[in-house]
Motif scaffolding. Structure first.
Motif, short mmCIF file in Angstrom:
data_model
loop_
_atom_site.label_atom_id
_atom_site.label_comp_id
_atom_site.label_asym_id
_atom_site.label_seq_id
_atom_site.Cartn_x
_atom_site.Cartn_y
_atom_site.Cartn_z
N THR A 709 0.80 -1.30 -0.06
CA THR A 709 -0.23 0.11 0.00
C THR A 709 0.96 1.30 0.07
O THR A 709 0.44 2.26 -0.20
CB THR A 709 -0.99 0.09 1.26
N HIS A 710 2.17 1.29 0.19
CA HIS A 710 3.01 2.20 0.11
C HIS A 710 4.20 2.19 -0.82
O HIS A 710 5.17 2.85 -0.40
CB HIS A 710 3.62 2.61 1.72
N ARG A 887 -9.44 1.08 0.53
CA ARG A 887 -8.10 1.75 0.47
C ARG A 887 -8.28 3.04 1.42
O ARG A 887 -7.18 2.96 1.90
CB ARG A 887 -8.18 2.21 -0.97
N LEU A 888 -9.15 3.70 1.52
CA LEU A 888 -9.31 4.74 2.76
C LEU A 888 -8.99 4.25 3.89
O LEU A 888 -8.08 4.98 4.73
CB LEU A 888 -10.60 5.53 2.48
N ARG A 889 -9.51 3.10 4.13
CA ARG A 889 -9.41 2.53 5.65
C ARG A 889 -7.95 2.25 5.84
O ARG A 889 -7.33 2.49 6.99
CB ARG A 889 -10.29 1.58 5.90
N GLY A 895 -3.46 2.86 -4.22
CA GLY A 895 -4.77 2.01 -4.38
C GLY A 895 -5.82 3.06 -4.39
O GLY A 895 -7.00 2.85 -5.15
N THR A 896 -5.92 4.07 -3.63
CA THR A 896 -6.98 5.25 -3.62
C THR A 896 -7.15 5.63 -5.01
O THR A 896 -8.19 5.92 -5.41
CB THR A 896 -6.81 6.18 -2.63
N ALA A 897 -6.12 6.08 -5.70
CA ALA A 897 -5.85 6.70 -6.62
C ALA A 897 -6.34 5.59 -7.86
O ALA A 897 -7.27 6.18 -8.84
CB ALA A 897 -4.54 7.22 -7.14
N ASP A 898 -5.96 4.37 -7.84
CA ASP A 898 -6.60 3.45 -8.87
C ASP A 898 -8.13 3.65 -8.57
O ASP A 898 -8.83 3.58 -9.75
CB ASP A 898 -6.20 1.94 -8.11
N CYS A 899 -8.74 3.41 -7.59
CA CYS A 899 -10.11 3.32 -7.29
C CYS A 899 -11.15 4.59 -8.17
O CYS A 899 -11.86 4.47 -8.78
CB CYS A 899 -10.42 3.33 -6.09
N LEU A 966 -5.83 -2.16 -15.47
CA LEU A 966 -5.80 -3.18 -14.35
C LEU A 966 -5.14 -2.33 -12.93
O LEU A 966 -4.66 -1.33 -13.28
CB LEU A 966 -4.62 -3.99 -14.45
N ALA A 967 -6.02 -2.66 -11.90
CA ALA A 967 -5.46 -1.79 -10.68
C ALA A 967 -3.74 -2.25 -10.48
O ALA A 967 -3.46 -3.52 -10.69
CB ALA A 967 -6.35 -2.42 -9.58
N SER A 968 -3.02 -1.35 -10.02
CA SER A 968 -1.54 -1.60 -9.96
C SER A 968 -1.36 -2.60 -9.04
O SER A 968 -0.42 -3.19 -9.12
CB SER A 968 -1.09 -0.29 -9.57
#
Length: 975
Positions: A709-710, A887-889, A895-899, A966-968
């Motif tokens: 996530t980072h 992703r926010l949690r 991942g937030t940018a992906d969504c 695709l999500a990263s």
């Protein structure tokens, strides 16, 4: 349909037949914010502030839209229409009809009570009150803190609560006028106890008691109210209360003559207060309030009124933090509250010459209070009894400075009555009964600045801001160190601050510089340490050893009982006990549960205590700690990624019986690693210095879970590169294999596809040399994903099938979800949305409930995009919203940018231009803040497409580069 909304108590929605659930804390806050402004427009900014306070996330607009959608569903289910919540620029308006909101109905009833009271229609007052009070279910918005504690909601809650109390007062006026004095006593007693400063309830209770023939109780109510008002607010009761008191007084016999006051001058032994005392406003107020827990007449405070009475207040903190200064400062300011004197003694609890005993101090205190020495008992306990008797009718403040432990001061404390003790100690004195604790922390920066300005001159400290910042950092907020520095500057007016700042460089003579005359930071620290080192308690001696090792080995970072157990080679339970001993003695800081850290100056002092431990012992302790970090990171990555192949664990004695953290899910594991990241970076460097490549590469590889996530921060890349250098220097082939494997993942997550493939090929060769089929299967699976990212679906399918075959050969069934996900990715990229959707649904079913939030969010994001292609709008946004919430949690910015990208694309696809633009802009802001280059480009392209007169539909997935479909986080290092 009539809907009932409830704010009085917990938030509720009732459709006239049954309660309608309002699920989700954010949706509940949103409804409450709109209800508080019912029938008025509430701006989007105000709603975002209600939901997130001052920390509004970059994705707030998209999240707000999702919450509003959920709220509309609730409202539509309650009244059968979708017209309740309307979009009205610049925000939203909730329609509430008359009688639907309990707060409005309640206030209307209270107005009726007031009108009846004004016309003295006492039966109507009772009747209207009986109709109003059932509407009150409790404190308004009781279940929505901290929202209900913010300014506007808190004001509304206060208004409603005040309306209730006023209506109750009017209702008791009716009771008294109707002659129901006896019936009013019990409820008024309860209300007066709940509101000790509210004169209205006390006045009516006095009258009810008096008219019930209970004059003495009425007087008691008056005196208790007066004490509370004087002590808390510094004011006397108002005219209405005094009038009620006069009514009671008319039936009271004349008071007895008072005993003449003693003419002996009370003792006043407080030391002089310095003129440089600075800050500590909150602590001063707390101590004064606690010492004010005895009433202004010299008698004990009544039980149940005012603050809880304590016989002792303990001000504790590390050496040099200013405990004595605070105690003396407060004692001077409460002098008038203790008219029978102030006794002071330095108990010398940490002096090398020995502490003063209770036996000798009791003799002195008794003499100071007028007890003749000829009648002093020889036994200490008997002296303590006599001392308590001497204090029983006096209001005396005892200031007991530098207590060693609870046993040291226990015989010197009053047993009760109006006297109190103010104690300072480097120990917490948690076992001292009947005492309140006020721990002191180092001074905050503004107070440090103010103190140095007082000591050295405001213009002088203002002239060199950089040197001043270095000096304050070197002093660590300790008033003792700051006084030494300030005194040195004052005595050397020609010195620039930069000169002193240089002399205060950590570990380069800083402690030598922090000494002047009778003030010496090192000597002050030594008193605490030597007392523990030479203690007759084994646990304290063990704590002294832990203090030394922490200073020499790990002074810059916090430890937990688990990591300290590894460092000290003891059990976790024993390590917790040792750390608590150090924390109670304020030799370590305990800023949060189970985390302990040396203050910077204490760490430097501890690092110099190397005479008791050998270099070999210190190195062995460090290796145990570094090995613990490697093992703990491996556990965190297993929890965060559910990997089916972990690196082989370290061998040898140092890693046996390690107590490791346990993680409920990937979110918890990732947050733990984030907190430990500075220590991990340091551990990696220390492992390299020791030549322990086997530890170094495991530390870097173990950051994989955190990187899921980072990845965008670059932290992992730097650690992998550093570990690779160490592994190459030591010709560590196993380490290089794992580092190439993980470095490939780091590149792939950031869409550096060619570099990713290069490292995957090297890793594949290295693991092929080792005949490790599981590793080969995982690497081939990742190669499949990278080929998708560069648009080569044929090679992606070939490598996915090779990966599947190898897993089959090893009979490894744990990778089913990821293998299926990769196949789904291929179908999606090749323009086969029906096949992709079926596969993604299966993946989501397999992953949901496993605690693997990253994988679930990735699958949901890709599934939502496929649903977009299939034209299922509602389902697409539902799964995308779920992915975004995950992703926010997890504070996953990439991942937030992906969504947000996929959500914006969906809005565009369905012709929702405004929502698409808003989502693209939110994503662009997030991507720029975190330097997410690929997402920046996609956002700019999306906004450019919207700028055309007739925005075109998005390009079909089959003809777009795979990396944009695709999500990263689909690229992982798990099968």
């Amino acid at each position: 349909m009539v809907v009932k909304f409830g704010l009085l108590g917990s938030l509720v929605v009732h459709d006239g037949t049954e309660l309608r659930p309002v699920a989700g804390p954010k949706v509940r806050v949103l409804l409450a914010a709109l209800l508080l402004q019912a029938n008025r427009t509430v701006s989007r900014d105000a709603l975002k502030e209600a939901l997130w306070g001052a920390s509004v996330p970059a994705s707030a607009d998209a999240a707000l839209a999702n919450h509003l959608t959920r709220l509309r569903r609730v409202l539509a289910a309650a009244d059968g229409t979708d017209e309740r919540l309307r979009t009205v620029a610049p925000g939203y308006q909730l329609t509430v009809h008359e009688g639907e909101l309990d707060a409005d109905a309640f206030e209307a009833r209270v107005r009726a009570v007031r009108q009846a009271h004004q016309r003295e229609d006492w039966e109507a007052v009772r009747r209207e009150t009986d109709l109003a009070m059932p509407l009150w279910r409790g404190i308004p918005l009781a279940d929505l803190a901290p929202f209900s504690d913010t300014e506007a909601p808190a004001l509304r809650v206060h208004q409603l609560a005040e309306a209730r109390l006023q209506a109750l007062e009017w209702s008791f006026d009716a009771e008294l006028h109707l002659g129901r004095h006896h019936e009013a006593v019990a409820p008024l007693t309860t209300l007066a106890g709940e509101h000790p400063l509210r004169e209205g309830f006390h006045r009516r209770l006095m009258l009810a008691l008096h008219r019930s023939g209970r004059q003495a109780d009425a007087f008691s109510v008056y005196h208790r109210l007066r004490r509370n008002l004087v002590d808390e607010l510094g004011t006397e009761p108002g005219a209405d209360v005094r009038e009620a008191h006069a009514e009671v007084l008319a039936d009271e016999p004349a008071p007895r003559p008072r005993t003449p006051a003693a003419t002996t001058r009370p003792p006043f032994q407080l030391p002089c207060e310095g003129d440089a005392f600075t800050g500590r406003e909150a602590e001063t107020a707390t101590v004064r309030a606690l010492l004010g827990a005895v009433d202004g007449t010299g008698a004990p405070a009544d039980a149940g009124s005012g603050p809880a009475r304590v016989r002792a207040v303990v001000v504790s903190g590390m050496a040099g933090v200013g405990k004595t200064a605070l105690a003396v400062h407060v004692a001077h300011r409460v002098r008038e509250a203790f008219p029978d004197g102030a006794l002071y003694a330095d108990l010398r609890g940490y002096c090398t010459g020995g502490a003063r005993t209770a036996h000798e101090l009791l003799a002195r205190f008794l003499s100071d209070l007028g007890v003749h020495q000829d009648v002093l008992p020889e036994d200490t306990d008997d002296r303590a009894l006599l001392f308590r008797s001497a204090l029983a009718e006096r209001r005396v403040l005892l200031v007991l400075d530098n207590a060693r432990n609870a046993a040291h001061v226990a015989p010197l404390l009053p047993a009760g009555g109006p006297s109190a003790a103010l104690i300072t100690s480097r120990q917490l004195l948690a076992d001292l009964p009947g005492s309140a604790k006020v721990p002191l922390s180092p001074l905050p920066e503004p107070d440090q600045h103010a103190l140095l300005a007082k000591l050295a001159g405001a213009e002088r400290v203002r002239s060199e801001p950089e040197a001043l910042a270095d000096i304050m950092a070197a002093c660590g907020g300790l008033p003792l160190a700051l006084h030494i520095v300030g005194g040195r500057l004052a005595s050397r007016p020609s010195w620039p601050l930069a000169l002193l700042a240089k002399r205060l460089t950590p570990h380069q003579g800083r402690l030598d510089t922090l000494a002047m005359g009778g003030f010496d930071v090192r000597r002050t620290f030594a008193m605490s340490y030597v007392a523990m080192r030479d203690s007759d308690q084994p646990l304290e001696r063990e704590a002294a050893r832990a203090f030394r090792l922490l200073g020499r080995v790990w002074s810059a970072h916090p430890v937990t009982p688990q990591s300290a157990a590894a460092l000290l080679d003891i059990t976790e339970a024993r390590a917790a006990a040792v750390l608590d001993v150090l924390a109670d003695a304020h030799l370590v800081l305990n800023p949060e549960p189970d985390r302990y850290q040396l203050h910077d100056l204490l760490g430097e002092y501890a690092a110099q205590r190397d005479e008791e431990d050998t270099e070999t012992e210190r190195t062995t302790a460090l290796v145990r700690l570094l090995s613990w970090y490697a093992a703990a990171l491996a556990a965190a990555t297993r929890a965060a990624t559910r990997e089916t192949q972990s690196p082989p664990p370290l061998g040898g004695e140092t890693v046996r019986n390690l107590s490791l953290p346990e993680f409920a899910d990937d979110d918890e594991a990732i947050r733990w690693t984030e907190k430990e990241l500075p220590a991990v970076r340091d551990a990696l460097t220390r492992a390299g210095e020791l030549g322990r490549s086997d530890i170094a590469w495991r530390l870097a590889v173990g950051l994989f879970g955190h990187a899921s996530t980072h990845w965008w921060t670059g932290e992992w890349d730097a650690c992998l590169e550093q570990a690779m250098d160490i592994a190459r220097r030591h010709d560590d082939r196993l380490g290089q294999a794992w580092l190439h494997r993980r470095t490939a993942v780091a590149h792939g997550m950031a869409f550096r596809n060619e570099a990713c493939l290069e490292h995957l090929r090297i890793a594949l060769d290295l693991f092929t040399e080792r005949a490790d089929l599981t590793a080969q299967a995982s690497i081939l699976g990742n190669m499949s994903t990278v080929y998708l990212q560069i648009g080569d679906s044929e090679q992606a399918l070939v490598h996915a099938e090779r990966s599947r075959d190898l897993y089959g050969a090893t009979r490894n069934t744990k990778g089913e979800a990821l293998l299926l996900s990769r196949i789904a990715d291929v179908h999606k990229t090749r323009g086969e949305p029906d096949l992709a959707a079926a596969d993604y649904r299966r993946v989501i079913d397999l992953v949901r409930g496993t605690g693997h939030g990253v994988f679930l969010a990735t699958a949901l994001t890709n599934y939502g995009d496929v649903l977009r292609l299939l034209g299922d709008r509602d389902a697409a946004f539902e799964v995308l919203a779920e992915a975004l919430a995950i992703r926010l949690r997890m504070n996953d910015q990439g991942g937030t940018a992906d969504c947000l990208v996929f959500t914006a694309r969906a809005h565009h696809h369905f012709g929702e231009w405004a929502a698409a633009r808003e989502t693209w802009e939110s994503c662009l802001e997030l991507a720029r803040r975190h330097n997410l280059a690929k997402r920046i480009d996609e956002c700019l392209e999306g906004l450019k497409a919207l700028a055309s007169p007739t925005p075109a539909s998005p390009t079909p997935a089959s003809s777009t580069p795979a990396s944009s479909t695709l999500a990263s986080s689909t690229l992982t290092d798990t099968p």
